[in-house]
Motif scaffolding. Structure first.
Motif, PDB file in Angstrom:
ATOM      1  N   LEU A   1       0.852  -1.190   0.000  1.00 12.94           N
ATOM      2  CA  LEU A   1       0.000   0.000   0.000  1.00 12.94           C
ATOM      3  C   LEU A   1       0.890   1.243   0.000  1.00 12.94           C
ATOM      4  N   PRO A   2       0.723   2.170  -0.933  1.00 12.57           N
ATOM      5  CA  PRO A   2       1.638   3.313  -1.055  1.00 12.57           C
ATOM      6  C   PRO A   2       1.413   4.362   0.035  1.00 12.57           C
ATOM      7  N   THR A   3       2.183   4.263   1.097  1.00 11.11           N
ATOM      8  CA  THR A   3       1.995   5.139   2.260  1.00 11.11           C
ATOM      9  C   THR A   3       3.137   6.133   2.421  1.00 11.11           C
ATOM     10  N   ILE A   4       2.808   7.244   3.076  1.00 16.20           N
ATOM     11  CA  ILE A   4       3.769   8.272   3.470  1.00 16.20           C
ATOM     12  C   ILE A   4       3.407   8.683   4.898  1.00 16.20           C
ATOM     13  N   VAL A   5       4.396   8.979   5.728  1.00 17.03           N
ATOM     14  CA  VAL A   5       4.165   9.407   7.109  1.00 17.03           C
ATOM     15  C   VAL A   5       4.771  10.784   7.322  1.00 17.03           C
ATOM     16  N   THR A   6       4.039  11.644   8.019  1.00 17.84           N
ATOM     17  CA  THR A   6       4.618  12.918   8.461  1.00 17.84           C
ATOM     18  C   THR A   6       4.475  13.030   9.972  1.00 17.84           C
ATOM     19  N   ASN A   7       5.479  13.616  10.595  1.00 19.76           N
ATOM     20  CA  ASN A   7       5.473  13.871  12.039  1.00 19.76           C
ATOM     21  C   ASN A   7       5.675  15.364  12.259  1.00 19.76           C
ATOM     22  N   CYS A   8       4.746  15.981  12.965  1.00 27.88           N
ATOM     23  CA  CYS A   8       4.785  17.442  13.104  1.00 27.88           C
ATOM     24  C   CYS A   8       5.017  17.863  14.550  1.00 27.88           C
ATOM     25  N   SER A   9       5.431  19.111  14.705  1.00 28.00           N
ATOM     26  CA  SER A   9       5.586  19.705  16.033  1.00 28.00           C
ATOM     27  C   SER A   9       4.255  20.314  16.487  1.00 28.00           C
ATOM     28  N   ASN A  10       4.249  20.983  17.644  1.00 26.02           N
ATOM     29  CA  ASN A  10       3.018  21.528  18.211  1.00 26.02           C
ATOM     30  C   ASN A  10       2.378  22.555  17.284  1.00 26.02           C
ATOM     31  N   ASN A  11       1.134  22.307  16.902  1.00 23.80           N
ATOM     32  CA  ASN A  11       0.394  23.253  16.065  1.00 23.80           C
ATOM     33  C   ASN A  11      -0.339  24.279  16.930  1.00 23.80           C
ATOM     34  N   TYR A  12      -0.533  25.467  16.373  1.00 26.44           N
ATOM     35  CA  TYR A  12      -1.380  26.475  17.007  1.00 26.44           C
ATOM     36  C   TYR A  12      -2.016  27.304  15.904  1.00 26.44           C
ATOM     37  N   GLY A  13      -3.076  28.028  16.254  1.00 23.41           N
ATOM     38  CA  GLY A  13      -3.746  28.856  15.270  1.00 23.41           C
ATOM     39  C   GLY A  13      -5.246  28.876  15.489  1.00 23.41           C
ATOM     40  N   PRO A  14      -6.013  29.375  14.501  1.00 16.64           N
ATOM     41  CA  PRO A  14      -7.477  29.469  14.610  1.00 16.64           C
ATOM     42  C   PRO A  14      -8.138  28.097  14.712  1.00 16.64           C
ATOM     43  N   TYR A  15      -9.321  28.070  15.324  1.00  8.99           N
ATOM     44  CA  TYR A  15     -10.172  26.877  15.419  1.00  8.99           C
ATOM     45  C   TYR A  15      -9.580  25.772  16.297  1.00  8.99           C
ATOM     46  N   HIS A  16      -8.718  26.113  17.231  1.00  9.82           N
ATOM     47  CA  HIS A  16      -8.085  25.125  18.105  1.00  9.82           C
ATOM     48  C   HIS A  16      -8.963  24.911  19.330  1.00  9.82           C
ATOM     49  N   PHE A  17      -9.300  23.660  19.622  1.00  2.57           N
ATOM     50  CA  PHE A  17     -10.157  23.373  20.778  1.00  2.57           C
ATOM     51  C   PHE A  17      -9.463  23.823  22.060  1.00  2.57           C
ATOM     52  N   PRO A  18     -10.182  24.511  22.955  1.00  3.60           N
ATOM     53  CA  PRO A  18      -9.527  25.181  24.093  1.00  3.60           C
ATOM     54  C   PRO A  18      -9.106  24.296  25.247  1.00  3.60           C
ATOM     55  N   GLU A  19      -8.814  23.030  25.005  1.00  5.37           N
ATOM     56  CA  GLU A  19      -8.139  22.208  26.007  1.00  5.37           C
ATOM     57  C   GLU A  19      -6.625  22.377  25.881  1.00  5.37           C
ATOM     58  N   LYS A  20      -6.154  22.851  24.733  1.00  4.97           N
ATOM     59  CA  LYS A  20      -4.731  23.000  24.467  1.00  4.97           C
ATOM     60  C   LYS A  20      -4.226  24.351  24.991  1.00  4.97           C
ATOM     61  N   LEU A  21      -2.917  24.445  25.208  1.00  4.33           N
ATOM     62  CA  LEU A  21      -2.323  25.556  25.960  1.00  4.33           C
ATOM     63  C   LEU A  21      -2.710  26.937  25.431  1.00  4.33           C
ATOM     64  N   ILE A  22      -2.473  27.208  24.152  1.00  4.68           N
ATOM     65  CA  ILE A  22      -2.628  28.579  23.658  1.00  4.68           C
ATOM     66  C   ILE A  22      -4.073  29.051  23.696  1.00  4.68           C
ATOM     67  N   PRO A  23      -5.057  28.312  23.150  1.00  8.75           N
ATOM     68  CA  PRO A  23      -6.430  28.816  23.256  1.00  8.75           C
ATOM     69  C   PRO A  23      -6.938  28.860  24.689  1.00  8.75           C
ATOM     70  N   LEU A  24      -6.511  27.900  25.526  1.00 11.92           N
ATOM     71  CA  LEU A  24      -6.941  27.909  26.923  1.00 11.92           C
ATOM     72  C   LEU A  24      -6.465  29.172  27.625  1.00 11.92           C
ATOM     73  N   VAL A  25      -5.207  29.539  27.398  1.00 10.46           N
ATOM     74  CA  VAL A  25      -4.651  30.737  28.039  1.00 10.46           C
ATOM     75  C   VAL A  25      -5.360  31.994  27.548  1.00 10.46           C
ATOM     76  N   ILE A  26      -5.613  32.080  26.239  1.00  6.67           N
ATOM     77  CA  ILE A  26      -6.294  33.263  25.697  1.00  6.67           C
ATOM     78  C   ILE A  26      -7.662  33.432  26.345  1.00  6.67           C
ATOM     79  N   LEU A  27      -8.447  32.367  26.366  1.00  9.10           N
ATOM     80  CA  LEU A  27      -9.816  32.463  26.880  1.00  9.10           C
ATOM     81  C   LEU A  27      -9.838  32.670  28.388  1.00  9.10           C
ATOM     82  N   ASN A  28      -8.972  31.972  29.119  1.00 10.11           N
ATOM     83  CA  ASN A  28      -8.907  32.188  30.567  1.00 10.11           C
ATOM     84  C   ASN A  28      -8.492  33.620  30.901  1.00 10.11           C
ATOM     85  N   ALA A  29      -7.537  34.142  30.150  1.00 14.98           N
ATOM     86  CA  ALA A  29      -7.072  35.512  30.397  1.00 14.98           C
ATOM     87  C   ALA A  29      -8.216  36.508  30.232  1.00 14.98           C
TER      88      ALA A  29
END
Length: 356
Positions: free
Chosen positions: A187-215
């Motif tokens: 099966l022709p597969t490819i794998v990518t491994n990424c670092s921590n994402n941030y930006g719009p539409y991020h569910f607020p359990e993650k650090l950056i949106p949680l901090v913005i909303l709590n602040a």
């Protein structure tokens, strides 16, 4: 192309869908179970487009997956559907085993059955792109532990796996499954491994949106331990561009690491958010006064950092956003989209601490 995107209503998945619809002529079949972190409001800007279709399907449901493949006849799969929050994996690991391991296995088998029936030409052109995380590698030496900067290595595509949490262990398992389906079944597969994402539409359990909303609500801004954990931050729209490059021009059997070239301590990230808010939504005292320190997460990795040289040299990709420009855009988006923030949390999550 017709691209089947799993988890397309999630944070990174929705960015990928928006990128494809807005910047290419390709079609998208969005397959998403719509768990707490999946939100179709994140796709409101493209959901009326004739090149977009949504299927509410669990990737563990083989019968439904077979129907989707037969009905839509995709040319590629981009597999992003996953449980992804480390704290939740500590509290309840079973969902992570089911979705990330069993779900990936089920999707691979459904894809293989479909792929086996394609013409020789279509088989050769088909791609299964599995999107994973740098957390599968474990953690790296921290500056506190190194005699010099030259002793601080980065994750490369050949770094050994050493996952620390139920989340990262389940993602490591899914990576191994994907590579095994290439080697065993072709099966022709490819794998990518990424670092921590941030930006719009991020569910607020993650650090950056949680901090913005709590602040903004005057709540405490919890920092785990001393806040010296280091992450490499990648703006989600830069990641979406990278993923599309990989699925369209990447080589079968290869792994590509995708990072933002932005190593920051968690405390520095939180203080930067506070500084931006001090300018955009000033109040009598700095938002940094709301910072508090809480007991660290069990098994917390101290440092992640990605070497994206392969992406740059082989696929001509570089992140467009600096951490400063990306973070300001992110804060501005949350300020302008309070209704989305409220809807995504209603009845599911009120930013309480998980994974204790």
């Amino acid at each position: 192309m017709k691209i089947l995107v799993t988890g397309g209503a999630g944070f990174i998945g929705s960015a990928v869908v928006r990128h494809i619809i807005n910047n290419t002529q390709d079609r998208v079949i969005n397959v998403d179970k719509l768990t707490y972190a999946g939100n179709l409001e994140s796709l409101a800007s493209v959901d009326k487009n004739e090149r977009y279709v949504f299927e509410q399907v669990d990737i563990c449901d083989r019968v439904e997956l077979d129907r989707v493949f037969a009905q839509h006849q995709p040319d590629a799969v981009m597999h992003l559907a996953a449980e992804s929050h480390v704290d939740r994996s500590i509290t309840g690991p079973s969902d992570f085993i089911q979705t990330n391991i069993v779900g990936t296995y089920t999707l691979l088998e459904a894809t293989r059955a479909y792929w086996n029936e394609l013409s020789a030409e279509a088989k050769k052109d088909f791609r299964f792109h599995h999107i994973s995380t740098d957390e599968v590698y474990g953690d790296l030496p921290h500056p506190d532990e190194a005699a010099s900067e030259t002793e601080l290595p980065l994750f490369t595509e050949t770094t050994s796996y050493a996952p620390s949490s139920p989340y990262s262990a389940s993602k490591a398992s899914s990576d191994h499954l994907v590579r095994a389906w290439l080697r065993t079944y072709g099966l022709p597969t490819i794998v990518t491994n990424c670092s921590n994402n941030y930006g719009p539409y991020h569910f607020p359990e993650k650090l950056i949106p949680l901090v913005i909303l709590n602040a903004l609500e005057g709540k405490s801004l919890p920092i785990y331990g001393k806040g010296d954990q280091i992450r490499d931050w990648l703006y989600v729209e830069d990641h979406a561009r990278a993923l599309y490059k990989v699925v369209t021009t990447g080589k079968v059997g290869e792994t590509y690491n995708i990072g933002g070239h932005n190593e920051k301590q968690n405390l520095e990230v939180v203080k930067t958010i506070c500084s931006i808010l001090d300018v955009l939504v000033p109040k009598e005292t700095s938002y940094a006064k709301q910072i508090t320190y809480v007991t660290d997460r069990p098994g917390h990795d101290r440092r992640y950092a990605i070497d994206s040289t392969k992406m740059s040299q082989e696929l001509n990709w570089q992140p467009e956003e600096t951490f400063e420009t990306g973070l300001r855009k992110t804060v501005e988006w949350y300020l302008a989209n309070q209704e989305w923030c409220q809807h995504v949390q209603d009845g599911t999550y009120q930013r309480e601490r998980l994974g204790i």
